[in-house]
Design an enzyme around this catalytic site. Structure first.
Site, PDB file in Angstrom:
ATOM      1  N   GLY A 119      -3.518 -54.576 -17.831  1.00 25.53           N
ATOM      2  CA  GLY A 119      -2.542 -55.068 -18.809  1.00 25.53           C
ATOM      3  C   GLY A 119      -2.814 -56.529 -19.107  1.00 25.53           C
ATOM      4  O   GLY A 119      -3.416 -57.241 -18.287  1.00 25.53           O
ATOM      5  N   ASN A 272       1.373 -61.872 -16.859  1.00 21.94           N
ATOM      6  CA  ASN A 272       1.006 -60.478 -17.120  1.00 21.94           C
ATOM      7  C   ASN A 272       2.191 -59.741 -17.770  1.00 21.94           C
ATOM      8  O   ASN A 272       3.265 -60.331 -17.953  1.00 21.94           O
ATOM      9  CB  ASN A 272       0.602 -59.820 -15.798  1.00 21.94           C
ATOM     10  CG  ASN A 272       1.793 -59.569 -14.894  1.00 21.94           C
ATOM     11  OD1 ASN A 272       2.719 -60.389 -14.823  1.00 21.94           O
ATOM     12  ND2 ASN A 272       1.790 -58.456 -14.203  1.00 21.94           N
ATOM     13  N   PRO A 273       2.054 -58.449 -18.112  1.00 21.53           N
ATOM     14  CA  PRO A 273       3.095 -57.763 -18.896  1.00 21.53           C
ATOM     15  C   PRO A 273       4.484 -57.698 -18.259  1.00 21.53           C
ATOM     16  O   PRO A 273       5.489 -57.680 -18.978  1.00 21.53           O
ATOM     17  CB  PRO A 273       2.528 -56.352 -19.089  1.00 21.53           C
ATOM     18  CG  PRO A 273       1.060 -56.567 -19.117  1.00 21.53           C
ATOM     19  CD  PRO A 273       0.810 -57.646 -18.092  1.00 21.53           C
ATOM     20  N   CYS A 274       4.581 -57.640 -16.944  1.00 19.43           N
ATOM     21  CA  CYS A 274       5.927 -57.582 -16.318  1.00 19.43           C
ATOM     22  C   CYS A 274       6.393 -58.928 -15.795  1.00 19.43           C
ATOM     23  O   CYS A 274       7.418 -59.022 -15.106  1.00 19.43           O
ATOM     24  CB  CYS A 274       5.930 -56.531 -15.219  1.00 19.43           C
ATOM     25  SG  CYS A 274       5.746 -54.855 -15.858  1.00 19.43           S
ATOM     26  N   GLU A 276       5.528 -60.979 -13.487  1.00 20.29           N
ATOM     27  CA  GLU A 276       5.526 -61.402 -12.085  1.00 20.29           C
ATOM     28  C   GLU A 276       4.274 -62.194 -11.732  1.00 20.29           C
ATOM     29  O   GLU A 276       4.182 -62.741 -10.638  1.00 20.29           O
ATOM     30  CB  GLU A 276       5.665 -60.193 -11.149  1.00 20.29           C
ATOM     31  CG  GLU A 276       4.410 -59.355 -10.963  1.00 20.29           C
ATOM     32  CD  GLU A 276       4.235 -58.273 -12.002  1.00 20.29           C
ATOM     33  OE1 GLU A 276       3.444 -57.341 -11.771  1.00 20.29           O
ATOM     34  OE2 GLU A 276       4.889 -58.359 -13.069  1.00 20.29           O
ATOM     35  N   PRO A 418       6.770 -54.728 -10.074  1.00 27.28           N
ATOM     36  CA  PRO A 418       7.826 -53.716 -10.281  1.00 27.28           C
ATOM     37  C   PRO A 418       7.592 -52.405  -9.530  1.00 27.28           C
ATOM     38  O   PRO A 418       8.540 -51.721  -9.170  1.00 27.28           O
ATOM     39  CB  PRO A 418       7.830 -53.489 -11.792  1.00 27.28           C
ATOM     40  CG  PRO A 418       6.536 -54.018 -12.297  1.00 27.28           C
ATOM     41  CD  PRO A 418       6.081 -55.075 -11.332  1.00 27.28           C
TER      42      PRO A 418
END
Length: 551
Positions: A119, A272-274, A276, A418
């Protein structure tokens, strides 16, 4: 003696669909046990580079922690290790400069990363605003949002690793002239479906908010103030958009850079996408998570095994950096020079249930702090041992660890991811989130609906204590007050190098003011960012309550 992993039907479904090796006709060539052996054996080859004859022993230890579901690495490692692609990292950040060449080079690299299962995150803050001048053509610029749409379309047509669509994070600084368009674009549910969006909120903006003053929006090309907006109106707009659609999130970018371990190498602009994993341009990172649910025996935490897994996890992730095949030379160079890894946890809610503690209790905060402080300290010790064996990371000089006189193999060691799919494979709760419900419906692999029944709830179902334990211990995401969600995030963030993936779940009746108060509390607590999600704020959501359960 090694035993085969015990996996439930949902885990087997996910593994067969996405992770296990198949032939050209889609026929399975691998069992879950075979997958764990493939991954453990391949990653352990890195050991031979530093100590001949070490591979078999380490591969055995890696296999045991994987097959016992005590630790799992990020999905690309499970999918790709020991296979033709060998791209093992989950997180990438790519730079986007203010030129067509840079923008479309980034689009091309994004496609390659998504194809391999990774990602991508981007800051679009350097792009000139809409209607600004384009000297080379005497035309006008179309602005960052228009270019984000190009990345979104490219993602739509490149299926990630042949199995799933890619994920992206798009970030824009709060002082960019196009911030209002960026903040509101996802109010239309058809827009940017392959992107999460976050606003990079600065300390200067928070000061303007507190003082209720106007805040300048600055053209990044000229550094000239284009206009001024009332800070409280702009933050209100962000809160309203998040209330409506769950986006954008907020990223406190100055807080992130205060914890940048290699400030001499550059500033962090994106995640990054989430969200974290904050990363420098071109950096990638490999993540892995310890299953805390398995770290409890007879209502006691298994500290010795947790120590062993932390050391093994750090070694495994450092070996991943060695064995990874990178999508581009620029990515390989900075990744190897900083050697960032992100060891985290999953199953925290299940750990608390096994310990007899409600998620939103002072005891839970105490345990969360103790556990993550322990993992953080042991991960630093593990990285120090690796530094003695293999050398410090090449950008060590001038880093925060150099300043502290602490030799480290890795610029960072800890991250809370996540773990949505990994938690499903390990049959435990996601990351540090509370359970969503004791029974709920989840969309997996894009379009498959599965019923999830909490495994710990199954154990008490039909017993005389079911009602009492359900009310006290099985605290559902929407029953936990926003401030208690934030407090849990806070005790983990205090002991984590990178950042913490955490959703502040809000009930459907929550107000815009509630969202705003979450942002203000998160900033005051020193969090690096936060995301809210109000139930039923989207037509399509991954988690929803079953027919007979009301959230």
């Amino acid at each position: 003696m090694d035993t085969a992993p015990r996996l439930d039907d949902n885990a087997l479904l996910v593994l067969r669909k996405r992770y296990l090796v198949k032939d050209s006709e889609g026929k399975l060539l691998e069992t879950p046990e075979g997958m764990f052996r493939r991954v453990a054996g391949f990653i352990a080859w890195a050991e031979e580079r530093y100590r001949a004859g070490n591979r078999d022993r380490v591969a055995g230890e890696f296999y045991r922690m994987l097959s016992n579901l005590e630790f799992l690495p990020n999905s690309p490692t499970l999918m790709n290790a020991g296979r033709e692609m060998d791209q093992l990292a989950a997180c990438f950040v790519l730079p986007v400069e203010d030129s067509l060449d840079s923008i479309f080079d980034a689009v091309k690299m994004t496609a390659k990363i998504h194809q391999s299962g990774g990602g991508t995150g981007f800051s679009f803050s350097k792009l000139r605003p809409k209607n600004d001048v384009v000297a080379s053509t005497m035309g006008v610029a179309s602005g960052p949002v228009s270019f984000i749409k190009i990345f979104n379309t490219a993602t739509e047509v490149i299926k990630q690793g042949g199995t799933r669509r890619g994920a992206n994070m798009g970030i824009l600084r709060i002082d960019h002239p196009d911030i209002e368009e960026f903040v509101t674009v996802k109010k239309d549910p058809k827009e940017l479906r392959n992107f999460n969006l976050s606003v990079a909120v600065t300390d200067a903006f928070m000061e303007a908010y507190q003082g209720d003053t106007d805040f300048p929006l600055v053209n990044p090309r000229t550094q000239q103030t284009v206009k001024k907006v009332r800070a409280r109106d702009l933050f209100g707009l962000i809160a309203e958009a998040a209330w409506t659609s769950g986006e954008p999130g907020v990223l406190f970018i100055d807080t992130v850079n205060r914890h940048n371990p290699t400030p001499r190498i550059g500033d962090i602009e994106a995640t990054n996408p989430c969200a974290e994993q904050p990363l420098l341009p071109y950096e990638s990172c490999c993540l892995g998570s310890i299953n805390l649910s398995r770290m409890v025996n007879n209502s006691q935490i298994r500290w010795e095994r947790l120590r062993d897994l932390t050391h093994l996890g750090v070694r495994f992730l450092d070996d991943v950096i060695e064995m990874n095949r990178y999508p581009a030379p620029e990515i390989e160079q900075i990744t190897r020079r900083n050697r960032k890894i992100g060891l985290g946890v999953m199953g925290f809610a299940h750990m608390l249930i096994r310990l007899g503690m409600p998620y939103d209790s002072p005891e839970a905060l105490k345990v969360g702090g103790e556990v993550m402080r322990f993992i953080q300290a042991e991960s630093k010790e593990a990285s120090k041992i690796l530094a003695e064996e293999r050398g410090v990371f090449p950008n060590f000089r001038g880093s925060m660890w150099d300043a502290q006189g602490l030799p480290q193999r890795n610029a960072t060691t800890t991250t809370i991811a996540p773990t949505g799919t990994l938690g499903l494979i390990a049959d435990t709760s996601s990351g540090i989130e509370p359970i969503y419900d004791v029974a709920y419906v989840r969309i997996i692999l894009g379009d498959i609906e599965v019923k999830i029944v909490d495994p710990l709830y199954e154990e008490i179902k039909g017993t005389g204590k079911e009602r009492e334990l359900r009310a006290r211990l099985f605290r559902r995401a929407h029953e936990v007050a926003p401030i208690d969600h934030l407090r849990i995030q806070g005790v983990f963030q205090e002991n984590v190098d990178n950042a913490v993936s955490k959703t502040i779940n809000l009930p459907e009746h929550a107000t815009v003011e509630t969202v705003l108060n979450v942002y203000l509390a998160a900033y005051r607590m020193g969090l690096k960012g936060t995301t809210v999600f109000r139930d039923k704020s989207r037509d399509h959501q991954v988690l929803s309550c079953g027919e007979h359960h009301v959230c």
